[in-house]
Scaffold this active site. Structure first.
Site, PDB file in Angstrom:
ATOM      1  N   CYS A  53       0.824  -1.219   0.000  1.00 46.07           N
ATOM      2  CA  CYS A  53       0.000   0.000   0.000  1.00 46.07           C
ATOM      3  C   CYS A  53       0.854   1.263   0.000  1.00 46.07           C
ATOM      4  O   CYS A  53       0.422   2.322  -0.477  1.00 46.07           O
ATOM      5  CB  CYS A  53      -0.881   0.063   1.249  1.00 46.07           C
ATOM      6  SG  CYS A  53      -1.267  -1.497   2.024  1.00 46.07           S
ATOM      7  N   GLU A 448     -10.160  -4.535  14.147  1.00 41.09           N
ATOM      8  CA  GLU A 448     -10.991  -5.074  13.076  1.00 41.09           C
ATOM      9  C   GLU A 448     -11.048  -6.587  13.203  1.00 41.09           C
ATOM     10  O   GLU A 448     -10.127  -7.208  13.717  1.00 41.09           O
ATOM     11  CB  GLU A 448     -10.417  -4.705  11.697  1.00 41.09           C
ATOM     12  CG  GLU A 448     -10.538  -3.232  11.374  1.00 41.09           C
ATOM     13  CD  GLU A 448     -10.022  -2.902   9.981  1.00 41.09           C
ATOM     14  OE1 GLU A 448      -9.462  -3.800   9.319  1.00 41.09           O
ATOM     15  OE2 GLU A 448     -10.175  -1.746   9.563  1.00 41.09           O
ATOM     16  N   SER A 474     -13.206  -4.743   9.038  1.00 38.14           N
ATOM     17  CA  SER A 474     -12.501  -4.293   7.852  1.00 38.14           C
ATOM     18  C   SER A 474     -13.521  -3.854   6.815  1.00 38.14           C
ATOM     19  O   SER A 474     -14.642  -4.364   6.759  1.00 38.14           O
ATOM     20  CB  SER A 474     -11.661  -5.447   7.297  1.00 38.14           C
ATOM     21  OG  SER A 474     -11.254  -5.180   5.988  1.00 38.14           O
TER      22      SER A 474
END
Length: 571
Positions: A53, A448, A474
């Site tokens: 990412c 999450e 999530s």
């Protein structure tokens, strides 16, 4: 462009005889008199080697410098942290994720304050770094532009597109005996084929859409995948445009009005976005002094058509959205249907409506449905309220067939215990799994639950059970999964009083979530309830637990703009 530094923050570190010591540091870095005389522009990057990412962010930030210089500024690059949820998922590391949003916002704020920068361009890639970067922009209120690093391209496995969520779900299939280990290994090696954030309409892409919808990002800049060369042009353009904003003194709080937040919430619901947006939008609004809590977000969700056929509930990923015309293509039909306010200003110097006017609707694209013919009339994301969640809860219903659920509680005091039960196939159909003490304070850190929900889905139990938590999910989660239940268990909310065998009823159409237990019984349980001590009694997680507020208001750790006596941009 020429700039008068006498009213800019950087005058405190670069103008006048008394600032000679400060300038000596700049000369040490090879800067010229001319460069020191220009406005100083922060180029903040969340780039690192932690996950794909973030790996392209630093190169993009470096290209942004060229745009700043072309616009008459002097770029000053620095980095902040990220915690990447896909790697932090399913273990104690996830407690660091939401906390990192505050650390990112705080660290960008401190660097800009400490060095008196005049404007800010921020680059982020993974979930919490997007709202964290935008929160810093709103807090500082210097002219700012947000740039998303771009999504990953889909992987290919046995002839079909796959994402990391397929891997999480395959873990559940493997546990159920439906996925051989060798197939799981094959899948994990191809699901993420290169640089970029998760490709579906998970938290990163949801908040990237928010960046454009709320006006802090250049139009149709955020959906271009990370490997595309066009990201270089976007980075350069952001550097040039922030100098125009500086000249015009157009600031983030001029852009992010109440109407802009409402537009952003509409886009989240219309695209079936992540429930995490219901945490991040209130937190961002607080940085502007705007009241905009979970119930405000949920009210907008309730009346918004679901129009984007995106994973995890649909077929397509961010690359497809980009090729379909980007989030502005979806906003085109939302505006025409009367679901967006065209008035808020954007970083282009034009209003959202003026930007949308430049978009031509493409009837041949497949990602966005026309609002006159939506996937469903409402309900990409739904807010809930009731006796189990007096301060609200939230569920993502995009792609779900079942919107009501009544079942028997199966209570777990942490995610690991629930995941172990799922792995052992010790969850029966009709159960309402309750995972508590995972809220902002109780976790601490509001984890999450993707590992657990994906395993359930992989076992074919996705809509045969419900899962309720004071933690989060999530953006990749699917199934009947309700998060952000408030008050959280650590604060003695009703979720702390649930026992195995209790009946819980959920109605995502009516927006209700109720614990079907007599009030007298609950009062007796409350008398016996004692607060729990978590395992984090020092360090960053301890500090977070001392300061964090409820999920309803965005899990805030400071009072926000309402308590300000001055704004950094005006020093």
């Amino acid at each position: 462009m020429s700039f008068d530094k006498s009213k800019l923050p950087s005058r405190h570190v670069s103008v006048g005889p008394e600032r000679a010591p400060h300038r000596s540091y700049y000369y040490a870095m090879g800067m010229t008199e001319e460069e020191i005389a220009r406005p100083f522009v922060a180029v903040a990057s969340a780039g690192n080697d932690s996950a794909p990412c973030n790996t392209t962010l630093d190169p993009q930030a470096n290209i942004c410098r060229e745009g700043v210089i072309a616009g008459g500024g002097t770029p000053r690059r620095f980095n902040t942290i990220t915690v990447t949820d896909g790697i932090a998922m399913g273990h104690q590391g996830m407690k660091s994720s939401l906390v990192s949003r505050e650390v990112i916002a705080d660290s960008v704020e401190l660097s800009v304050r400490g060095h008196c920068y005049d404007a800010l361009v921020g680059f982020a890639g993974c979930d919490k770094s997007l709202p964290g970067m935008m929160m810093a922009m709103l807090r500082l209120n210097v002219p700012s532009i947000f740039v998303y690093g771009g999504s990953i391209l889909p992987g290919t496995h046995r002839g079909k597109d796959v994402t990391v969520v397929d891997v999480f779900e395959a873990v559940g299939q493997h546990a159920a005996g439906n996925c051989p280990l060798q197939e799981l290994i094959e899948l994990e090696k191809v699901a993420c084929p290169g640089h970029g954030a998760c490709g579906g309409q998970f938290t990163a892409n949801t908040m990237a859409c928010v960046g454009e919808a709320i006006g802090l990002s250049l139009p149709n800049s955020n959906m271009a995948p990370a490997p595309y060369r066009s990201r270089e042009e976007i980075a350069r353009a952001a550097g040039e445009q922030v100098m125009i904003l500086l000249k015009q003194n157009l600031r983030p709080r001029d852009i992010c009005t109440r109407a802009a937040f409402e537009n952003a919430a509409r886009v989240v619901a219309a695209t079936g976005g992540s429930t995490n947006a219901a945490l991040h939008l209130p937190a961002m609004a607080s940085e502007c002094g705007i009241d905009f809590d979970l119930f405000d977000v949920a009210e907008i969700f309730k009346s918004t058509p679901y129009i984007a056929d995106l994973k995890p509930g649909g077929k397509y990923v961010a690359k497809d959205m980009h090729e379909a015309g980007g989030v502005y293509m979806g906003m085109k039909t939302l505006l025409e249907g009367g679901f967006l306010d065209p008035g808020p200003m954007t970083v282009t110097g034009k209003t959202l409506g003026e930007n949308i006017e430049e978009i031509t609707w493409n009837p041949d694209q497949k990602v966005f449905y026309d609002v006159k013919n939506p996937i469903t009339p409402t309900g990409g994301v739904v807010g809930l309220k009731g006796s189990l969640a007096p301060e609200g809860a939230i569920v993502k219903v995009a792609g779900m067939e079942r919107l009501q659920f009544t079942g028997t509680a199966r209570v777990f005091e942490c995610e690991e215990d629930a995941f172990e039960a799922v792995e052992k196939r010790d969850i029966v159909e009709g159960s309402v799994i309750v995972i508590r003490y995972e809220g902002p304070k109780g976790g601490p850190g509001m984890r999450e639950m993707l590992a657990t929900t994906a395993a359930l889905y992989g076992q074919g139990m996705g809509e045969k059970v419900a899962l309720i938590t004071d933690g989060r999910f999530s953006g990749a989660t699917r199934g009947f999964c309700i998060g952000h239940v408030g008050p959280e268990a650590a604060d003695g909310g009703p979720i702390a009083l649930v026992e195995d065998g209790d009946t819980i009823s959920i109605d995502a159409e009516l927006g209700t979530i109720d614990l079907e237990v007599d009030q007298s019984v609950l009062e007796e349980r409350r008398k016996a309830w004692k607060p729990r001590t978590n395992d984090y009694q020092s360090g960053a997680l301890w500090r977070y637990a001392q300061n964090v507020g409820s999920a309803r208001n965005g899990a805030l750790t400071h009072p926000g703009a309402k308590s300000e006596t001055h704004v950094f941009a005006d020093i």
